[in-house]
Scaffold this motif. Structure first.
Motif, PDB file in Angstrom:
ATOM      1  N   VAL A 145     -32.172  19.987 -92.911  1.00 46.75           N
ATOM      2  CA  VAL A 145     -32.843  18.930 -92.175  1.00 46.75           C
ATOM      3  C   VAL A 145     -32.399  17.386 -92.876  1.00 46.75           C
ATOM      4  CG1 VAL A 145     -35.119  17.842 -91.913  1.00 46.75           C
ATOM      5  CG2 VAL A 145     -34.902  20.242 -91.502  1.00 46.75           C
ATOM      6  N   GLY A 146     -32.392  17.554 -94.354  1.00 47.92           N
ATOM      7  CA  GLY A 146     -31.955  16.535 -94.834  1.00 47.92           C
ATOM      8  C   GLY A 146     -30.538  16.027 -94.436  1.00 47.92           C
ATOM      9  N   ALA A 147     -29.442  16.829 -94.194  1.00 48.29           N
ATOM     10  CA  ALA A 147     -28.208  16.309 -93.767  1.00 48.29           C
ATOM     11  C   ALA A 147     -28.509  15.930 -92.170  1.00 48.29           C
ATOM     12  CB  ALA A 147     -27.441  17.629 -93.678  1.00 48.29           C
ATOM     13  N   LEU A 148     -29.392  16.497 -91.493  1.00 46.58           N
ATOM     14  CA  LEU A 148     -29.511  16.056 -90.108  1.00 46.58           C
ATOM     15  C   LEU A 148     -30.022  14.484 -90.132  1.00 46.58           C
ATOM     16  CD1 LEU A 148     -30.649  19.071 -87.802  1.00 46.58           C
ATOM     17  CD2 LEU A 148     -31.568  16.730 -87.418  1.00 46.58           C
ATOM     18  N   LEU A 149     -31.186  14.479 -90.725  1.00 47.38           N
ATOM     19  CA  LEU A 149     -31.703  13.106 -90.807  1.00 47.38           C
ATOM     20  C   LEU A 149     -30.675  11.926 -91.112  1.00 47.38           C
ATOM     21  CD1 LEU A 149     -35.385  13.892 -91.947  1.00 47.38           C
ATOM     22  CD2 LEU A 149     -34.580  13.536 -89.426  1.00 47.38           C
ATOM     23  N   ALA A 150     -29.970  12.275 -92.105  1.00 42.67           N
ATOM     24  CA  ALA A 150     -28.892  11.584 -92.970  1.00 42.67           C
ATOM     25  C   ALA A 150     -28.101  11.050 -91.855  1.00 42.67           C
ATOM     26  CB  ALA A 150     -28.399  12.008 -94.146  1.00 42.67           C
ATOM     27  N   CYS A 151     -27.462  12.088 -91.059  1.00 41.78           N
ATOM     28  CA  CYS A 151     -26.503  11.909 -90.093  1.00 41.78           C
ATOM     29  C   CYS A 151     -27.267  10.985 -88.810  1.00 41.78           C
ATOM     30  CB  CYS A 151     -26.148  13.108 -89.653  1.00 41.78           C
ATOM     31  SG  CYS A 151     -24.944  13.069 -88.150  1.00 41.78           S
ATOM     32  N   LEU A 152     -28.473  11.253 -88.760  1.00 36.70           N
ATOM     33  CA  LEU A 152     -29.036  10.102 -87.655  1.00 36.70           C
ATOM     34  C   LEU A 152     -29.034   8.906 -88.053  1.00 36.70           C
ATOM     35  CD1 LEU A 152     -30.765  10.988 -84.979  1.00 36.70           C
ATOM     36  CD2 LEU A 152     -32.660  10.708 -86.560  1.00 36.70           C
ATOM     37  N   LEU A 153     -29.320   8.663 -89.261  1.00 35.23           N
ATOM     38  CA  LEU A 153     -29.342   7.193 -89.709  1.00 35.23           C
ATOM     39  C   LEU A 153     -28.127   6.422 -89.399  1.00 35.23           C
ATOM     40  CD1 LEU A 153     -30.809   7.263 -93.281  1.00 35.23           C
ATOM     41  CD2 LEU A 153     -31.865   6.445 -91.200  1.00 35.23           C
ATOM     42  N   THR A 154     -26.926   7.218 -89.574  1.00 35.93           N
ATOM     43  CA  THR A 154     -25.655   6.510 -89.450  1.00 35.93           C
ATOM     44  C   THR A 154     -25.011   6.547 -88.035  1.00 35.93           C
ATOM     45  OG1 THR A 154     -24.435   8.378 -89.943  1.00 35.93           O
ATOM     46  CG2 THR A 154     -24.882   6.819 -91.575  1.00 35.93           C
ATOM     47  N   LEU A 155     -25.769   7.244 -87.108  1.00 40.57           N
ATOM     48  CA  LEU A 155     -25.385   7.489 -85.599  1.00 40.57           C
ATOM     49  C   LEU A 155     -25.027   5.898 -85.114  1.00 40.57           C
ATOM     50  CD1 LEU A 155     -27.026  10.325 -84.207  1.00 40.57           C
ATOM     51  CD2 LEU A 155     -24.607  10.088 -84.813  1.00 40.57           C
ATOM     52  N   ASP A 156     -26.000   5.036 -85.091  1.00 38.65           N
ATOM     53  CA  ASP A 156     -25.842   4.045 -84.324  1.00 38.65           C
ATOM     54  C   ASP A 156     -24.910   2.869 -84.862  1.00 38.65           C
ATOM     55  OD1 ASP A 156     -26.917   3.560 -86.894  1.00 38.65           O
ATOM     56  OD2 ASP A 156     -28.322   1.840 -86.440  1.00 38.65           O
ATOM     57  N   ARG A 157     -24.284   3.219 -86.021  1.00 36.43           N
ATOM     58  CA  ARG A 157     -23.157   2.430 -86.641  1.00 36.43           C
ATOM     59  C   ARG A 157     -21.812   2.881 -85.611  1.00 36.43           C
ATOM     60  NH1 ARG A 157     -24.269   2.921 -92.172  1.00 36.43           N
ATOM     61  NH2 ARG A 157     -22.571   4.304 -92.473  1.00 36.43           N
ATOM     62  N   ILE A 158     -21.693   4.183 -84.918  1.00 37.71           N
ATOM     63  CA  ILE A 158     -20.540   4.795 -84.494  1.00 37.71           C
ATOM     64  C   ILE A 158     -19.853   3.306 -83.683  1.00 37.71           C
ATOM     65  CG2 ILE A 158     -19.344   6.486 -83.131  1.00 37.71           C
ATOM     66  CD1 ILE A 158     -21.304   8.273 -84.105  1.00 37.71           C
ATOM     67  N   PHE A 159     -20.713   2.963 -82.600  1.00 30.28           N
ATOM     68  CA  PHE A 159     -20.292   2.140 -81.573  1.00 30.28           C
ATOM     69  C   PHE A 159     -20.947   0.663 -81.713  1.00 30.28           C
ATOM     70  CE2 PHE A 159     -20.137   6.277 -79.466  1.00 30.28           C
ATOM     71  CZ  PHE A 159     -19.105   6.568 -79.335  1.00 30.28           C
ATOM     72  N   GLN A 160     -22.055   0.502 -82.648  1.00 29.15           N
ATOM     73  CA  GLN A 160     -22.878  -0.484 -82.495  1.00 29.15           C
ATOM     74  C   GLN A 160     -22.118  -1.955 -82.729  1.00 29.15           C
ATOM     75  OE1 GLN A 160     -26.617  -0.201 -82.207  1.00 29.15           O
ATOM     76  NE2 GLN A 160     -26.213  -1.947 -81.302  1.00 29.15           N
ATOM     77  N   ALA A 161     -21.419  -1.878 -83.938  1.00 34.79           N
ATOM     78  CA  ALA A 161     -20.665  -3.086 -84.469  1.00 34.79           C
ATOM     79  C   ALA A 161     -19.537  -3.389 -83.690  1.00 34.79           C
ATOM     80  CB  ALA A 161     -20.050  -2.789 -85.970  1.00 34.79           C
ATOM     81  N   ASP A 162     -18.820  -2.504 -83.111  1.00 32.97           N
ATOM     82  CA  ASP A 162     -17.757  -2.721 -82.426  1.00 32.97           C
ATOM     83  C   ASP A 162     -18.149  -3.317 -80.944  1.00 32.97           C
ATOM     84  OD1 ASP A 162     -15.869  -2.185 -83.893  1.00 32.97           O
ATOM     85  OD2 ASP A 162     -15.342  -0.051 -83.087  1.00 32.97           O
ATOM     86  N   TYR A 163     -19.501  -2.796 -80.640  1.00 31.92           N
ATOM     87  CA  TYR A 163     -19.742  -3.446 -79.144  1.00 31.92           C
ATOM     88  C   TYR A 163     -20.335  -4.773 -79.463  1.00 31.92           C
ATOM     89  CZ  TYR A 163     -23.202  -3.974 -75.509  1.00 31.92           C
ATOM     90  OH  TYR A 163     -23.822  -4.665 -74.348  1.00 31.92           O
ATOM     91  N   GLU A 164     -20.948  -4.883 -80.604  1.00 37.37           N
ATOM     92  CA  GLU A 164     -21.598  -6.506 -80.679  1.00 37.37           C
ATOM     93  C   GLU A 164     -20.215  -7.494 -80.879  1.00 37.37           C
ATOM     94  OE1 GLU A 164     -24.046  -5.857 -83.937  1.00 37.37           O
ATOM     95  OE2 GLU A 164     -25.870  -5.212 -82.436  1.00 37.37           O
TER      96      GLU A 164
END
Lengths: 243, 221
Positions: free
Chosen positions: B57-76
Motif C-alpha cells: 500500500v505504501g508503494a502504491l500511494l507513493a507511486c500515486l503521488l508522482t503520477l501527475d508529474r508524468i505529463f503535467q510539467a511538459d503540458y504546462e
C-alpha cells in the motif's frame, strides 16, 4: 449488422422513438415490479436452509445483473461514441451511469444485509464482493470525469476512455466465483447445463430481472431526453448571445 | 528508436536534476510505512502479519503521488505539444515517459523496500518475494497511472480525481502482490501469483499506452 444503428444516432429520431416507447415502458415496469415482488415475497416458497431470507435474492440478484449490464452498455455506447462520434452514444452512456451506480449500490447493500444472517458478517473481502465494489468506484470515477471537464465533447471522450479501460472488470466480476474460492455462490441461473434453480423461485427471479430492465429503460429515457434537451438549450443560449 | 531513447534519457535526467522529487517520494514511502508500527503497536507478530500489505500500500500511494508529474510539467510549458508534433508516435512518447517514471519514482522504492521489510519483521523468504513481486507488479502502477495522468493533465485540480480514477484499478495488483508475499512466507508456491502479476503487467503494457495516448490527444487538441 443487419439493422443500421447509425440512423438512430440522430437525436431527433432517437427522441421520437424514445417518446413512443416511454409510456409502454412505464406500464411494463410497474406491472412487472408488482407481479415480481408479489410472486417473490409472498408466493415463492422459503428456502429449506435459508428460510425467509432467501427472498432478498429477488431484489439482490437482478440488481447485480443490471449493474453489470448497464456498465457493458455504457462501454459499448462509449466505443460507438469514440469511433463514429455519435452524440447520442456519449449522452446515453452519461445518462446510464448514475442508474448503474444505483443498481450497484443496491446490489452491495442487499448483499450485505443477506450476508449477515447467512455468512455471519455484513461484508467479506472475497473476489465477487471486491470486484463489485471496484465497479461502484468505476461508476463514481466515470461520473466525476463528466463533472470535471467544462468542454462537454472532451468530457465525453475522456469518460469513454475510462469506461473502456474499466470494462476489463466486467468479466472479472462474472467469473470471480469460478476463478477463486469464494463464499458467494457460483452462477446458478445462466449456466451451460441450464438453470439450477427450481421453477417456483426462478420464475419470480426472471420477472424481477425483466422488471429491473424496463425500469432502467424508463429512467434512462427520462435522463437521455433531459440531456438532449439540455444540450439544445445550451446551444440556443449560445446562439442568442452571439447575436 | 533513437528519439525514444532520447526522450527516456531526457525525462530521467530531468528527474535526476530536480532531485527533490525523488527524495520526497522516498521519504513519503518511508514515513507512511513507519506510521503503521506506531499505529497498530510494535508487536512483532502483528507487524510480520501486516508487513506485506503495508509495504504494497505504501508503494502504491507513493507511486500515486508522482503520477501527475508524468505529463503535467511538459503540458504546462508546451513541450508536450512539440513532442506530439515530432516523428515519434504518441504511444511511444507515452511509453518512454512511463518507463522514465517507473525508473525514477518506483524503482527507488523497490530498492529500499527490503530495509523497511526487515524493520517490519518480515520473514527472510518474504523479503525476496516482496522485491520480486514489486518488480513484476509495479509496472502496472506506472502504466495505469499514466492513463489517469493523461486524462487529468488539462485539469486545474486533477489530483483528487486522478486518485479516484486510478486507485480502483490498482486493487488487483495489490491483491496479487500481497498474496505472493504471503504465499512465500507460508512456504507455499508463489509462482501462480507472480504469473498473474506478470499477466497484469503485460496486459497493461498492451492497453495503457494506447489509452493514455488517446487521452493526451484529447488534452492538447
Amino acid at each position: 449488422m443487419a439493422i443500421d444503428l447509425h440512423k438512430y444516432a440522430n437525436p431527433t429520431r432517437f427522441l421520437r422513438i424514445a417518446n413512443a416507447i416511454f409510456p409502454w415502458s412505464i406500464v411494463v415496469s410497474v406491472g412487472l415490479l408488482v407481479a415480481g415482488l408479489y410472486l417473490g415475497l409472498f408466493v415463492a416458497p422459503p428456502d429449506y436452509q435459508q428460510g425467509e431470507t432467501v427472498r432478498i435474492m429477488f431484489v439482490h440478484v437482478p440488481a447485480a445483473w443490471m449493474a453489470m449490464s448497464v456498465y457493458s452498455m455504457m462501454a459499448v455506447s462509449s466505443a460507438a461514441g469514440l469511433i463514429w462520434k455519435h452524440p447520442v452514444a456519449d449522452l446515453s452512456a452519461k445518462a446510464a451511469a448514475p442508474i448503474g451506480a444505483c443498481f450497484t449500490f443496491l446490489a452491495l447493500v442487499t448483499g450485505s444485509l443477506w450476508g449477515q444472517p447467512m455468512w455471519g458478517a455484513y461484508w467479506v473481502w472475497d473476489a465477487r464482493l471486491t470486484s463489485m465494489l471496484i465497479l461502484l468506484f468505476l461508476y463514481l470515477g466515470y461520473m466525476a470525469v463528466w463533472e470535471s471537464f467544462e468542454d462537454q465533447s472532451k468530457a465525453a471522450k475522456a469518460a469513454a476512455i475510462l469506461v473502456l479501460i474499466g470494462a476489463i472488470n466486467i468479466p472479472i466480476i462474472k467469473f470471480s466465483v469460478d476463478w477463486w474460492n469464494t463464499l458467494h455462490q457460483p452462477a446458478s441461473v445462466a449456466t451451460m447445463e441450464g438453470p439450477k434453480i427450481h421453477g417456483s423461485i426462478l420464475t419470480p427471479l426472471l420477472i424481477m430481472g425483466l422488471a429491473y430492465t424496463s425500469l432502467f429503460v424508463t429512467i434512462f429515457i427520462i435522463r437521455v431526453r433531459a440531456e438532449i434537451l439540455g444540450r439544445r438549450l445550451r446551444m440556443l443560449r449560445v446562439n442568442q448571445l452571439q447575436e | 528508436m533513437n528519439s525514444f531513447l532520447a526522450l527516456l534519457m531526457r525525462d530521467m535526467r530531468l528527474a535526476y536534476r530536480q532531485g527533490s522529487a525523488l527524495t520526497m517520494t522516498l521519504s513519503f514511502f518511508v514515513i507512511a510505512v513507519t506510521l503503521f508500527p506506531l499505529g497498530v503497536g510494535p508487536e512483532l507478530d502483528v507487524l510480520a502479519r501486516i508487513g506485506p500489505g503495508v509495504l504494497w500500500v505504501g508503494a502504491l500511494l507513493a507511486c500515486l503521488l508522482t503520477l501527475d508529474r508524468i505529463f503535467q510539467a511538459d503540458y504546462e510549458d508546451g513541450t508536450l505539444e512539440q513532442l506530439l508534433m515530432g516523428p515519434l508516435p504518441i504511444e511511444f512518447i507515452v511509453l518512454a515517459k512511463i518507463m522514465a517514471h517507473w525508473i525514477t519514482s518506483v524503482l527507488p522504492l523497490i530498492i529500499v523496500s527490503p530495509i523497511l521489510a526487515i524493520s517490519l519483521n518480515l520473514h527472510s523468504d518474504g523479503i525476496w518475494a516482496m522485491v520480486i513481486s514489486l518488480l513484476i507488479g509495479t509496472p502496472v502502477l506506472s502504466l495505469i497511472g499514466a492513463v489517469g495522468g493523461a486524462l487529468t493533465v488539462a485539469m486545474r485540480r486533477g489530483g483528487v480525481l486522478l486518485s479516484l480514477l486510478v486507485l480502483p484499478l490498482y486493487i488487483p495488483v495489490l491483491i496479487f502482490g500481497v498474496a505472493s508475499v504471503e504465499a512465500a512466507v507460508a512456504l507455499l508456491p508463489m509462482g501462480p501469483h507472480l504469473m498473474l502479476l506478470g499477466g497484469l503487467s503485460l496486459g497493461a503494457l498492451v492497453v495503457c499506452p494506447f489509452a493514455a495516448a488517446a487521452a493526451l490527444r484529447l488534452a492538447v487538441e
